[in-house]
Design an enzyme around this catalytic site. Structure first.
Site, mmCIF file in Angstrom:
data_model
loop_
_atom_site.group_PDB
_atom_site.id
_atom_site.type_symbol
_atom_site.label_atom_id
_atom_site.label_comp_id
_atom_site.label_asym_id
_atom_site.label_seq_id
_atom_site.Cartn_x
_atom_site.Cartn_y
_atom_site.Cartn_z
ATOM 1 N N HIS A 24 0.803 -1.219 0.000
ATOM 2 C CA HIS A 24 0.000 0.000 0.000
ATOM 3 C C HIS A 24 0.836 1.269 0.000
ATOM 4 C CE1 HIS A 24 0.833 0.821 4.282
ATOM 5 N NE2 HIS A 24 0.915 -0.499 4.355
ATOM 6 N N ASP A 25 0.325 2.261 -0.673
ATOM 7 C CA ASP A 25 0.875 3.615 -0.676
ATOM 8 C C ASP A 25 2.305 3.722 -1.196
ATOM 9 O OD1 ASP A 25 -1.504 4.804 0.449
ATOM 10 O OD2 ASP A 25 -0.916 3.889 2.355
ATOM 11 N N GLY A 72 5.015 -1.166 2.640
ATOM 12 C CA GLY A 72 4.207 0.025 2.441
ATOM 13 C C GLY A 72 5.010 1.310 2.437
#
Length: 162
Positions: free
Chosen positions: A8-9, A26
């Site tokens: 994520h991200d 992440g």
């Protein structure tokens, strides 16, 4: 390639090559034209600089400066990514400037020569070298890695050149 994971991200740049089983935690930032060998793991919040190379089986827990190679269980700087620079059209003069800058910071002539911060500051005072945009970008990449409580760059070996 197969079995890569981008968590994520993450922010991924252009023209990157991620070999099999490359894993990014992440919030990792990967700039342009990076290359990973197989089974590379990058810890969350790390920053991978442009034109860098991450050796097979590396565990990267700190930032990788632009134009460098890292390898190892706890990844260490192993030098400049000379082959990547050549393949991406860097001039001989740019590569010479980067090599000179890398040696000044990471390969002091003697172990008694100033600490890392002093060597980096000394490089920043060398106007001739900083005229090379590549050297300026590398220095900026290193400095940014130590800003605002970040973990810094991958460790480096202090080889003596005698």
């Amino acid at each position: 390639m197969g079995s890569c994971h981008v968590a994520h991200d993450c922010k991924i740049g252009s023209n990157n090559i991620f070999a099999n089983n490359t894993l990014f935690g992440g919030h990792v930032i990967v700039e342009d034209c990076t290359h990973t060998a197989g089974a590379v793991v990058v810890h969350q919040f790390c920053h991978i600089g442009s034109f860098s190379f991450l050796g097979g089986g590396s565990v990267v827990a700190q930032d990788v400066p632009r134009y460098t190679m890292v390898a190892g269980d706890r990844a260490e700087l192993r030098g400049l990514n000379l082959e990547g620079l050549r393949r991406n059209g860097f001039s001989d003069q740019e590569v010479r400037s980067l090599r000179k800058a890398y040696r000044k910071v990471f390969m002091p002539a003697s172990s008694s020569q100033s600490n890392f911060e002093d060597r980096l500051a000394e490089l920043e005072r060398e106007i001739e070298l900083l005229e090379s945009p590549s050297v300026s970008y590398m220095v900026e990449s290193i400095r940014t890695s130590f800003d605002q409580g970040r973990r810094g760059i991958c460790k480096f070996r202090s080889w003596n050149i005698s």
